[in-house]
Write an enzyme that holds these catalytic residues in place. Structure first.
Site, PDB file in Angstrom:
ATOM      1  N   LEU A  33      44.912  47.377  46.834  1.00 39.04           N
ATOM      2  CA  LEU A  33      44.946  47.983  45.703  1.00 39.04           C
ATOM      3  C   LEU A  33      46.373  48.355  45.185  1.00 39.04           C
ATOM      4  CD1 LEU A  33      41.638  50.329  46.271  1.00 39.04           C
ATOM      5  CD2 LEU A  33      41.753  48.042  45.236  1.00 39.04           C
ATOM      6  N   GLY A  36      47.429  48.853  38.995  1.00 40.89           N
ATOM      7  CA  GLY A  36      46.745  48.222  38.258  1.00 40.89           C
ATOM      8  C   GLY A  36      45.053  48.564  38.581  1.00 40.89           C
ATOM      9  N   HIS A  37      44.750  48.609  39.841  1.00 38.28           N
ATOM     10  CA  HIS A  37      43.305  49.084  40.180  1.00 38.28           C
ATOM     11  C   HIS A  37      43.292  50.573  40.029  1.00 38.28           C
ATOM     12  CE1 HIS A  37      44.012  45.600  43.068  1.00 38.28           C
ATOM     13  NE2 HIS A  37      42.807  45.176  42.453  1.00 38.28           N
ATOM     14  N   GLN A  61      34.148  32.698  45.135  1.00 34.67           N
ATOM     15  CA  GLN A  61      34.893  32.568  43.873  1.00 34.67           C
ATOM     16  C   GLN A  61      36.510  31.768  44.457  1.00 34.67           C
ATOM     17  OE1 GLN A  61      35.187  36.980  43.245  1.00 34.67           O
ATOM     18  NE2 GLN A  61      37.165  36.397  42.725  1.00 34.67           N
ATOM     19  N   GLY A 147      39.985  45.046  34.356  1.00 36.10           N
ATOM     20  CA  GLY A 147      41.241  44.868  33.835  1.00 36.10           C
ATOM     21  C   GLY A 147      41.698  43.467  32.813  1.00 36.10           C
ATOM     22  N   GLN A 148      42.378  43.968  31.738  1.00 33.58           N
ATOM     23  CA  GLN A 148      42.876  42.668  30.839  1.00 33.58           C
ATOM     24  C   GLN A 148      43.534  41.650  31.384  1.00 33.58           C
ATOM     25  OE1 GLN A 148      44.714  43.797  27.100  1.00 33.58           O
ATOM     26  NE2 GLN A 148      45.666  41.567  27.142  1.00 33.58           N
ATOM     27  N   MET A 184      50.979  43.426  37.622  1.00 30.37           N
ATOM     28  CA  MET A 184      50.616  43.626  39.195  1.00 30.37           C
ATOM     29  C   MET A 184      49.647  42.991  39.599  1.00 30.37           C
ATOM     30  SD  MET A 184      51.391  47.706  39.324  1.00 30.37           S
ATOM     31  CE  MET A 184      52.890  48.495  39.098  1.00 30.37           C
ATOM     32  N   SER A 186      47.623  41.631  43.299  1.00 33.89           N
ATOM     33  CA  SER A 186      47.509  41.722  44.896  1.00 33.89           C
ATOM     34  C   SER A 186      48.249  40.500  45.394  1.00 33.89           C
ATOM     35  CB  SER A 186      46.220  41.685  45.290  1.00 33.89           C
ATOM     36  OG  SER A 186      45.472  42.523  44.860  1.00 33.89           O
TER      37      SER A 186
HETATM   38  P1  AMP Z   1      40.959  42.102  41.724  1.00 34.18           P
HETATM   39  O1  AMP Z   1      41.215  43.128  43.053  1.00 34.18           O
HETATM   40  O2  AMP Z   1      42.375  41.304  41.784  1.00 34.18           O
HETATM   41  O3  AMP Z   1      39.909  41.392  41.875  1.00 34.18           O
HETATM   42  O4  AMP Z   1      40.865  43.049  40.588  1.00 34.18           O
HETATM   43  C1  AMP Z   1      39.958  43.927  40.368  1.00 34.18           C
HETATM   44  C2  AMP Z   1      39.984  44.478  38.982  1.00 34.18           C
HETATM   45  O5  AMP Z   1      41.449  44.966  38.721  1.00 34.18           O
HETATM   46  C3  AMP Z   1      39.991  43.410  37.945  1.00 34.18           C
HETATM   47  O6  AMP Z   1      38.926  43.815  36.896  1.00 34.18           O
HETATM   48  C4  AMP Z   1      41.100  43.206  37.545  1.00 34.18           C
HETATM   49  O7  AMP Z   1      41.260  42.788  36.190  1.00 34.18           O
HETATM   50  C5  AMP Z   1      41.829  44.642  37.970  1.00 34.18           C
HETATM   51  N1  AMP Z   1      43.348  44.486  37.730  1.00 34.18           N
HETATM   52  C6  AMP Z   1      44.059  43.442  38.835  1.00 34.18           C
HETATM   53  N2  AMP Z   1      45.495  43.488  38.358  1.00 34.18           N
HETATM   54  C7  AMP Z   1      45.546  44.454  37.366  1.00 34.18           C
HETATM   55  C8  AMP Z   1      46.469  44.916  36.499  1.00 34.18           C
HETATM   56  N3  AMP Z   1      47.913  44.280  36.742  1.00 34.18           N
HETATM   57  N4  AMP Z   1      46.396  45.932  35.523  1.00 34.18           N
HETATM   58  C9  AMP Z   1      45.280  46.352  35.286  1.00 34.18           C
HETATM   59  N5  AMP Z   1      44.060  45.845  35.706  1.00 34.18           N
HETATM   60  C10 AMP Z   1      44.171  45.120  36.829  1.00 34.18           C
END
Ligand code: AMP
Length: 290
Positions: A33, A36-37, A61, A147-148, A184, A186
């Site tokens: 995390l 963004g998260h 996925q 997140g967008q 941002m 991971s």
């Molecule tokens: P992930 O852990 O990458 O599957 O992301 C989990 C959620 O966090 C998803 O809805 C992503 O779109 C969102 N997310 C990831 N990176 C960002 C970011 N930099 N800004 C906003 N939301 C994000």
């Protein structure tokens, strides 16, 4: 904060709260995390009585050649961030719990998942659609936040929820960026120092494209050329796609009018980065380019 690892206990917790009239917010993640998260978690905290964050690196996925085994899993850090932000439940199922022996039903993805990320990663969105449907079934949230940053994923999730009547409100939050514009992710920790220095070129290219559109240009080929040239300043970035699309269908536009989404994916070394920007200029119709 409580940590729940089985689907059954998670569903029982949600059912009890729902009976009491509590609104449940949900942020699905794959962990590692970052801010963004955190912004999704904070927005959910403000909007709901109870808040669930899931941490699950969903194997379905990833393709066999992708980074499932090297995907970062700093679970102690993730739990601490969730605690800090007032999360009630950290749902951490195992792959076995999500896909037990005998599992066979999956969600087929709509046409908007075929292009861009769907073309680059053929099984990706079927895996996403299936795991999101399962997580919604287990967590039973009233509201889920995405997140967008993963624009095509948000379009897919909205479609999925409408098409399958999943009864969950979806909210999409803006992309959180580093100071130099890099979205941002991971995966950013896998960038070497040299790679990290050039990584912001993707967001710079998208910004250049948006500025041209806002300045009145509507010729997609010319805009894409400038975006491409911005990235090609660095020879070690490989462009997978750069596209100017309709923000709903994700079909490529031939002329930009009032709404568009600029999508991009690049590879730097072994790291794949994606980003996007929305353009929204109500009132503007098609204009000639000069
Ligand atoms: P992930 O852990 O990458 O599957 O992301 C989990 C959620 O966090 C998803 O809805 C992503 O779109 C969102 N997310 C990831 N990176 C960002 C970011 N930099 N800004 C906003 N939301 C994000």
């Amino acid at each position: 904060m409580k940590i729940i690892r089985t689907a059954r206990s998670m569903a029982a917790w949600s059912e009890r709260l729902r009976r009491e009239g509590v609104t449940i917010g949900f942020v699905p993640t794959m962990g590692a995390l970052h801010d963004g998260h955190r912004s999704l978690i904070r927005a959910a905290r403000l909007r709901c009585d109870a808040l669930v964050v899931s941490i699950f690196v969903n194997p379905t996925q990833f393709s066999p050649t992708e980074d499932l085994t090297t995907y970062p899993r700093p679970i102690a850090h993730d739990r601490a961030l969730c605690r800090e932000e007032g999360v009630d439940i950290c749902f951490e199922p195992t792959a076995r719990a999500m896909y037990p022996e005998g599992f066979q039903t999956t969600v087929t993805v709509p046409s908007l998942a075929l292009r861009w990320e769907g073309a680059a990663r053929p099984h990706h969105f079927a895996g996403v659609a299936t795991v999101v449907t399962k997580l919604f079934g287990i967590v039973q949230p009233h509201l889920a936040l995405f997140g967008q940053k993963d624009y095509q994923q948000t379009a897919l999730v909205r479609r999925l929820v409408d098409d399958l009547n999943l009864g969950v409100a979806i909210q999409v939050r803006p992309t959180v960026r580093e100071r130099d514009g890099l979205a941002m992710s991971s995966r950013n920790i896998h960038l070497s120092a040299d790679e990290r220095r050039i990584a912001p070129l993707l967001s710079q290219a998208l910004r250049a494209g948006r500025q041209m559109i806002e300045g009145g240009m509507s010729d997609v080929v010319a805009i894409e050329r400038i975006m491409r040239q911005t990235i090609e300043l660095a020879q070690t970035i490989h462009i997978e796609y750069l596209a100017i699309c309709d923000p709903d269908s994700l079909e490529p536009l031939s002329v930009v009018t009032d709404r568009a989404v600029l999508l991009g994916a690049v590879r730097i070394g072994s790291v794949r980065l994606i980003d996007n920007l929305l353009v929204n200029m109500p009132g503007r119709k098609s204009r000639a380019t000069h």
